[in-house]
Design a protein around this motif. Sequence first.
Motif, short mmCIF file in Angstrom:
data_model
loop_
_atom_site.label_atom_id
_atom_site.label_comp_id
_atom_site.label_asym_id
_atom_site.label_seq_id
_atom_site.Cartn_x
_atom_site.Cartn_y
_atom_site.Cartn_z
N ASP A 222 0.82 -1.21 0.00
CA ASP A 222 0.00 0.00 0.00
C ASP A 222 0.85 1.26 0.00
OD1 ASP A 222 -2.34 -1.44 -0.08
OD2 ASP A 222 -2.68 -1.39 2.07
N ASP A 223 2.02 1.20 0.65
CA ASP A 223 2.95 2.34 0.60
C ASP A 223 3.41 2.59 -0.84
OD1 ASP A 223 2.95 2.79 3.35
OD2 ASP A 223 4.62 1.42 3.70
N LEU A 224 3.94 1.55 -1.48
CA LEU A 224 4.52 1.71 -2.80
C LEU A 224 3.46 1.92 -3.89
CD1 LEU A 224 7.41 -0.93 -2.67
CD2 LEU A 224 7.51 1.54 -2.24
N LEU A 225 2.22 1.58 -3.58
CA LEU A 225 1.11 1.81 -4.50
C LEU A 225 0.79 3.29 -4.66
CD1 LEU A 225 -1.59 1.05 -6.00
CD2 LEU A 225 -2.58 0.69 -3.73
N GLU A 226 1.01 4.08 -3.62
CA GLU A 226 0.50 5.45 -3.57
C GLU A 226 0.83 6.30 -4.81
OE1 GLU A 226 -1.68 6.42 -1.63
OE2 GLU A 226 -1.60 5.05 0.06
N PRO A 227 2.07 6.34 -5.30
CA PRO A 227 2.34 7.22 -6.45
C PRO A 227 1.69 6.76 -7.75
CG PRO A 227 4.37 6.66 -5.27
CD PRO A 227 3.31 5.74 -4.79
N TYR A 228 1.21 5.50 -7.78
CA TYR A 228 0.57 4.99 -8.98
C TYR A 228 -0.94 5.20 -8.98
CZ TYR A 228 5.02 2.76 -9.96
OH TYR A 228 6.36 2.54 -10.22
N ARG A 229 -1.52 5.53 -7.84
CA ARG A 229 -2.96 5.75 -7.78
C ARG A 229 -3.44 6.81 -8.77
NH1 ARG A 229 -5.79 3.69 -3.20
NH2 ARG A 229 -4.41 2.81 -1.60
N PRO A 230 -2.71 7.93 -8.96
CA PRO A 230 -3.20 8.93 -9.91
C PRO A 230 -3.36 8.40 -11.34
CG PRO A 230 -1.59 9.93 -8.44
CD PRO A 230 -1.57 8.45 -8.17
N LEU A 231 -2.64 7.34 -11.70
CA LEU A 231 -2.82 6.76 -13.02
C LEU A 231 -4.21 6.16 -13.16
CD1 LEU A 231 0.65 5.01 -13.45
CD2 LEU A 231 -0.08 7.22 -14.39
N VAL A 232 -4.71 5.56 -12.08
CA VAL A 232 -6.09 5.06 -12.06
C VAL A 232 -7.07 6.23 -12.02
CG1 VAL A 232 -7.79 3.78 -10.70
CG2 VAL A 232 -5.49 2.87 -10.99
N ASP A 233 -6.79 7.23 -11.19
CA ASP A 233 -7.68 8.39 -11.08
C ASP A 233 -7.90 9.02 -12.44
OD1 ASP A 233 -7.32 7.86 -8.37
OD2 ASP A 233 -5.90 9.50 -8.08
N ARG A 234 -6.84 9.10 -13.21
CA ARG A 234 -6.90 9.71 -14.54
C ARG A 234 -7.85 8.95 -15.46
NH1 ARG A 234 -3.04 8.56 -18.87
NH2 ARG A 234 -2.86 10.35 -20.31
N LYS A 235 -7.79 7.62 -15.41
CA LYS A 235 -8.69 6.82 -16.24
C LYS A 235 -10.13 6.92 -15.75
CE LYS A 235 -5.13 3.46 -17.60
NZ LYS A 235 -5.16 3.68 -19.06
N VAL A 236 -10.31 6.94 -14.44
CA VAL A 236 -11.66 7.04 -13.88
C VAL A 236 -12.28 8.40 -14.21
CG1 VAL A 236 -12.98 7.16 -11.72
CG2 VAL A 236 -11.28 5.36 -12.06
N ALA A 237 -11.48 9.46 -14.16
CA ALA A 237 -11.98 10.79 -14.51
C ALA A 237 -12.45 10.81 -15.96
CB ALA A 237 -10.90 11.84 -14.28
#
Length: 314
Positions: A222-237
Motif C-alpha cells: 500500500d505504501d509503494l502503490l501510492e504514487p501509482y494511484r493517480p494513473l487510475v484516477d486519470r482513467k476514472v476521470a
Amino acid sequence: MNLFVYVIKRTIEISSVPTRLSVAYSQLVIEREALPPATVPIEDVGVLIVDHPTVTYTQAVLSRLGEAGAVVILCDGRHLPASIMIPVVGNAVQTERQQAQITVSEPLRKRAWQAVVVAKIRMQALVLEEACGSDWGLRAMAARVRPGDVENLEAQAAQRYFPRLLGPGFRRHREGKPPNDLLNYGYMVLRAAVARAVVASGLLPSIGLFHSHRGNPFCLADDLLEPYRPLVDRKVAALAARGDGRDGIGREEKRLLLSVLNDVVPLTGGGKTPVSLAVSQGSASLARLFGDGKGLLVLPDGLPVEPDNVDDDP
C-alpha cells in the motif's frame, strides 16, 4: 536510441460467463460455455482476477500459479477483493533482505516515505494539469514534504485534488458512491501487481514505511502503490466525464482499468517502462535501500507516454 525489450506479465480477468480453470502441459486452460478452450502459458501470468460466482478450479491452478510468482484475486459481489493470494517464496536472498527491512533505521524509513509522498503529489499535480489546466498548488505542496511527511501533506493534497478532478461533491471512500467503485477496482489491480513485486524482491509485504494497521497484510504494498494511484484516477476521470460506469463496472470499464499495468511511465532517475515493470523496479530499489542506505527509490515521474518513446532500462 537502443532497442528496449521488455516482457509484460499478463493480467487475466474472468468475469463474464461460467468458467472452468485447469492446467495441462504448463498451460492455464480456460474453458467457457459455448466457446472453445483457451490456453495461456502459466509463466506468462502475473495476475489472475476471478470476478464470477461460478468459476471452478483444479488444485493445480492455484499451486502452479503460486510457483510461477502470480497473484490470484478472488472478488466478492461488489467486485472488490475477498481474497488475494501471493507467492510465499519470492527471492533467493529474502531472509537477508527481510532482516534489513525489519531493522531499517527510522531516518531512512522516513526519507523513503517522503520520496513516496512527493512522487504521489507530483503525479496528482500532473493529472490535474492535464484535466483542469492547473495543478491547484500541488507542485508547491510536494516541495514542502519533509521526511516522514510530518505535516500530513498527503492528506491535504487529496482534499484539494479529488473535488477538482471528480467534482465538488465527490468524496473518496471505499464504500462511497460512484465513481468510487471504479477507483476501488483500479486500485485493486495495481495493489495486486505491487504486492507481487514486493514479494519477488524478497521483502515482507506486511511491514510498511507508513501504513501499519495490524489487520493489513499488505502495508508495504500500500505504501509503494501510492504514487501509482493517480494513473487510475486519470482513467476514472475520463470514464466519469463520458458518463461511463454509472450503472456498475462493465467490460469496457474493466478493460480500461486493467490497461493501467501496460501504461509506460517515466521513472525517477531516468528511463521509461510499463507500470507492471516499474513496480518491480521500485520494490527492488527499496530492497537495495534497506540493505545499504544508498541510491534512489524508483517511482513514477510523469504521465504515460507512447510505447514507441520507451528508453533503455535504467
